[in-house]
Design a protein around this motif. Structure first.
Motif, mmCIF file in Angstrom:
data_model
loop_
_atom_site.group_PDB
_atom_site.id
_atom_site.type_symbol
_atom_site.label_atom_id
_atom_site.label_comp_id
_atom_site.label_asym_id
_atom_site.label_seq_id
_atom_site.Cartn_x
_atom_site.Cartn_y
_atom_site.Cartn_z
ATOM 1 N N GLY A 88 0.839 -1.192 0.000
ATOM 2 C CA GLY A 88 0.000 0.000 0.000
ATOM 3 C C GLY A 88 0.869 1.236 0.000
ATOM 4 N N PHE A 89 0.398 2.306 -0.622
ATOM 5 C CA PHE A 89 1.174 3.554 -0.699
ATOM 6 C C PHE A 89 0.294 4.713 -0.278
ATOM 7 C CE2 PHE A 89 2.911 6.947 -3.792
ATOM 8 C CZ PHE A 89 3.761 7.460 -2.818
ATOM 9 N N VAL A 90 0.751 5.445 0.749
ATOM 10 C CA VAL A 90 0.059 6.647 1.208
ATOM 11 C C VAL A 90 1.042 7.809 1.114
ATOM 12 C CG1 VAL A 90 -1.184 7.785 3.074
ATOM 13 C CG2 VAL A 90 -1.370 5.302 2.787
ATOM 14 N N ALA A 91 0.696 8.822 0.328
ATOM 15 C CA ALA A 91 1.506 10.030 0.204
ATOM 16 C C ALA A 91 0.813 11.139 0.985
ATOM 17 C CB ALA A 91 1.673 10.427 -1.255
ATOM 18 N N VAL A 92 1.510 11.679 1.987
ATOM 19 C CA VAL A 92 0.920 12.673 2.880
ATOM 20 C C VAL A 92 1.599 14.024 2.678
ATOM 21 C CG1 VAL A 92 0.351 13.260 5.262
ATOM 22 C CG2 VAL A 92 0.481 10.851 4.573
ATOM 23 N N GLU A 179 -1.989 -4.806 -7.952
ATOM 24 C CA GLU A 179 -2.377 -5.585 -6.783
ATOM 25 C C GLU A 179 -2.430 -4.743 -5.513
ATOM 26 O OE1 GLU A 179 -3.309 -8.815 -6.887
ATOM 27 O OE2 GLU A 179 -3.099 -8.598 -9.062
ATOM 28 N N GLY A 180 -1.989 -3.475 -5.603
ATOM 29 C CA GLY A 180 -1.908 -2.632 -4.423
ATOM 30 C C GLY A 180 -2.937 -1.524 -4.397
ATOM 31 N N LYS A 181 -2.804 -0.650 -3.387
ATOM 32 C CA LYS A 181 -3.741 0.448 -3.184
ATOM 33 C C LYS A 181 -2.962 1.728 -2.905
ATOM 34 C CE LYS A 181 -7.119 -2.701 -1.097
ATOM 35 N NZ LYS A 181 -7.807 -3.062 0.168
ATOM 36 N N VAL A 182 -3.549 2.858 -3.314
ATOM 37 C CA VAL A 182 -2.881 4.157 -3.213
ATOM 38 C C VAL A 182 -3.830 5.184 -2.602
ATOM 39 C CG1 VAL A 182 -1.805 6.034 -4.514
ATOM 40 C CG2 VAL A 182 -1.430 3.652 -5.226
ATOM 41 N N VAL A 183 -3.304 6.009 -1.702
ATOM 42 C CA VAL A 183 -4.057 7.121 -1.113
ATOM 43 C C VAL A 183 -3.199 8.372 -1.151
ATOM 44 C CG1 VAL A 183 -5.155 8.055 0.961
ATOM 45 C CG2 VAL A 183 -5.369 5.616 0.442
ATOM 46 N N GLY A 184 -3.788 9.500 -1.531
ATOM 47 C CA GLY A 184 -3.141 10.801 -1.445
ATOM 48 C C GLY A 184 -3.872 11.675 -0.440
ATOM 49 N N ILE A 185 -3.116 12.380 0.416
ATOM 50 C CA ILE A 185 -3.702 13.240 1.448
ATOM 51 C C ILE A 185 -2.919 14.549 1.475
ATOM 52 C CG2 ILE A 185 -4.300 13.456 3.888
ATOM 53 C CD1 ILE A 185 -4.103 10.416 4.119
ATOM 54 N N THR A 186 -3.581 15.687 1.242
ATOM 55 C CA THR A 186 -2.831 16.935 1.101
ATOM 56 C C THR A 186 -2.567 17.721 2.385
ATOM 57 O OG1 THR A 186 -4.760 18.328 0.630
ATOM 58 C CG2 THR A 186 -3.710 17.226 -1.254
ATOM 59 N N PRO A 187 -3.475 17.784 3.383
ATOM 60 C CA PRO A 187 -3.168 18.624 4.550
ATOM 61 C C PRO A 187 -2.092 18.003 5.436
ATOM 62 C CG PRO A 187 -5.544 18.206 4.330
ATOM 63 C CD PRO A 187 -4.829 17.233 3.442
ATOM 64 N N LYS A 201 -7.622 10.072 12.826
ATOM 65 C CA LYS A 201 -8.579 9.013 12.526
ATOM 66 C C LYS A 201 -8.596 8.719 11.028
ATOM 67 C CE LYS A 201 -12.538 9.426 14.583
ATOM 68 N NZ LYS A 201 -13.929 9.863 14.889
ATOM 69 N N LEU A 202 -8.534 9.784 10.226
ATOM 70 C CA LEU A 202 -8.496 9.619 8.777
ATOM 71 C C LEU A 202 -7.218 8.896 8.338
ATOM 72 C CD1 LEU A 202 -9.657 10.311 5.928
ATOM 73 C CD2 LEU A 202 -8.370 12.447 6.073
ATOM 74 N N LEU A 203 -6.078 9.293 8.900
ATOM 75 C CA LEU A 203 -4.824 8.626 8.558
ATOM 76 C C LEU A 203 -4.862 7.146 8.923
ATOM 77 C CD1 LEU A 203 -2.220 11.321 9.677
ATOM 78 C CD2 LEU A 203 -2.689 10.612 7.341
ATOM 79 N N ARG A 204 -5.371 6.832 10.086
ATOM 80 C CA ARG A 204 -5.476 5.419 10.489
ATOM 81 C C ARG A 204 -6.385 4.646 9.560
ATOM 82 N NH1 ARG A 204 -5.254 7.736 15.886
ATOM 83 N NH2 ARG A 204 -7.522 7.905 15.925
ATOM 84 N N ARG A 205 -7.481 5.265 9.166
ATOM 85 C CA ARG A 205 -8.420 4.610 8.254
ATOM 86 C C ARG A 205 -7.769 4.332 6.897
ATOM 87 N NH1 ARG A 205 -13.776 5.609 8.604
ATOM 88 N NH2 ARG A 205 -13.443 5.740 10.850
ATOM 89 N N CYS A 206 -7.023 5.307 6.396
ATOM 90 C CA CYS A 206 -6.396 5.161 5.082
ATOM 91 C C CYS A 206 -5.275 4.121 5.094
ATOM 92 C CB CYS A 206 -5.838 6.505 4.606
ATOM 93 S SG CYS A 206 -7.118 7.724 4.183
ATOM 94 N N THR A 207 -4.453 4.131 6.143
ATOM 95 C CA THR A 207 -3.386 3.141 6.216
ATOM 96 C C THR A 207 -3.931 1.737 6.381
ATOM 97 O OG1 THR A 207 -3.129 3.612 8.586
ATOM 98 C CG2 THR A 207 -1.658 4.771 7.066
ATOM 99 N N ALA A 208 -5.015 1.611 7.131
ATOM 100 C CA ALA A 208 -5.635 0.294 7.295
ATOM 101 C C ALA A 208 -6.213 -0.201 5.968
ATOM 102 C CB ALA A 208 -6.719 0.349 8.368
ATOM 103 N N TRP A 209 -6.872 0.691 5.224
ATOM 104 C CA TRP A 209 -7.459 0.283 3.931
ATOM 105 C C TRP A 209 -6.393 -0.170 2.968
ATOM 106 C CZ3 TRP A 209 -6.934 2.339 -1.058
ATOM 107 C CH2 TRP A 209 -7.806 1.801 -2.015
ATOM 108 N N CYS A 210 -5.260 0.497 2.978
ATOM 109 C CA CYS A 210 -4.177 0.166 2.034
ATOM 110 C C CYS A 210 -3.576 -1.209 2.279
ATOM 111 C CB CYS A 210 -3.074 1.213 2.107
ATOM 112 S SG CYS A 210 -3.371 2.648 1.064
ATOM 113 N N THR A 211 -3.762 -1.759 3.477
ATOM 114 C CA THR A 211 -3.153 -3.044 3.803
ATOM 115 C C THR A 211 -4.191 -4.083 4.187
ATOM 116 O OG1 THR A 211 -2.807 -2.272 6.088
ATOM 117 C CG2 THR A 211 -0.975 -2.029 4.539
ATOM 118 N N ARG A 212 -5.455 -3.807 3.891
ATOM 119 C CA ARG A 212 -6.526 -4.712 4.290
ATOM 120 C C ARG A 212 -6.456 -5.985 3.448
ATOM 121 N NH1 ARG A 212 -11.994 -1.810 4.065
ATOM 122 N NH2 ARG A 212 -10.859 -0.507 5.562
#
Length: 212
Positions: A88-92, A179-187, A201-212
């Motif tokens: 999973g990839f989360v860019a913050v 096969e993976g998941k990506v999230v972008g978060i700007t603030p 809470k939003l960050l936890r939700r996004c990181t969990a979704w990326c590795t579910r």
């Protein structure tokens, strides 16, 4: 077994010590094995983590001429990790900034382009109903933030907007990539804003979704 997350930090405007204090609020030590690095080359397709989170601007120091560290070789590694290894990839925040509009990461992986940001100001967050934002309430950051001006560049799901005197902009989006998941978060420019309860809470939700 714990999930492995590699957290990339450290640039001129966003030093590592402004980010690491909130990592314990995002990643429960009972569930996550957290590695923090300032070296992008620590990401490896041979030992791909479950999650890769970037808080690092691709220009480490814009006060002096500095090349992008996301060169073709590194970009291929990231692509392989997500598309084939299910990382999973989360860019913050700054993890989204300064990537050229025609870069492979912009066009294919993040599917969004950072244009600029005005002077720091009061920024609010408006969630859009989705599986990632369920139960998350609209809120205003307690400190001024950089209101990123963004252009969505491809097929993705915008699930939150940032709002200020400078208008309304996409703030959170997500999609599958291979096969993976990506999230972008700007603030999230400052430690104080990264620690906002609804934002965490939003960050936890996004990181969990990326590795579910």
């Amino acid at each position: 077994m714990k999930k492995k997350v590699l957290v990339l930090t450290g640039d001129y405007w966003h030093p590592t010590d402004s980010i690491t204090p909130v990592l314990g609020e995002i990643f429960d030590e009972k569930e996550w094995d957290v590695t923090v690095t300032e070296n992008p080359k620590d990401l490896s397709a041979e030992d791909a983590p479950d999650l890769f989170v970037s808080f690092k601007d691709v220009i480490e120091n814009d006060q002096i001429p500095t090349p992008l560290w996301c060169d073709d070789e590194w970009t291929k590694t990231l692509d392989t990790c997500i598309k084939e290894k299910e990382t999973g990839f989360v860019a913050v925040h700054c993890g989204l900034a300064d990537i050229p509009e025609d870069h492979f990461i912009t066009k294919n992986i993040l599917r969004a382009f950072f244009i600029t940001h005005p002077e720091q100001c009061e920024v609010s967050f408006e969630p859009v109903e989705s599986e990632l934002t369920e139960g998350i309430q609209p809120f205003t950051f307690s400190h001024p933030d950089e209101h990123y001006q963004m252009e969505i560049k491809g097929d993705t799901n915008v699930i939150g907007y940032s709002v200020s005197v400078n208008g309304r902009q996409p703030a959170v989006w997500y999609h599958h990539y291979g096969e993976g998941k990506v999230v972008g978060i700007t603030p999230g420019h400052s430690y104080e804003n990264l620690g906002e309860p609804e934002y965490l809470k939003l960050l936890r939700r996004c990181t969990a979704w990326c590795t579910r």
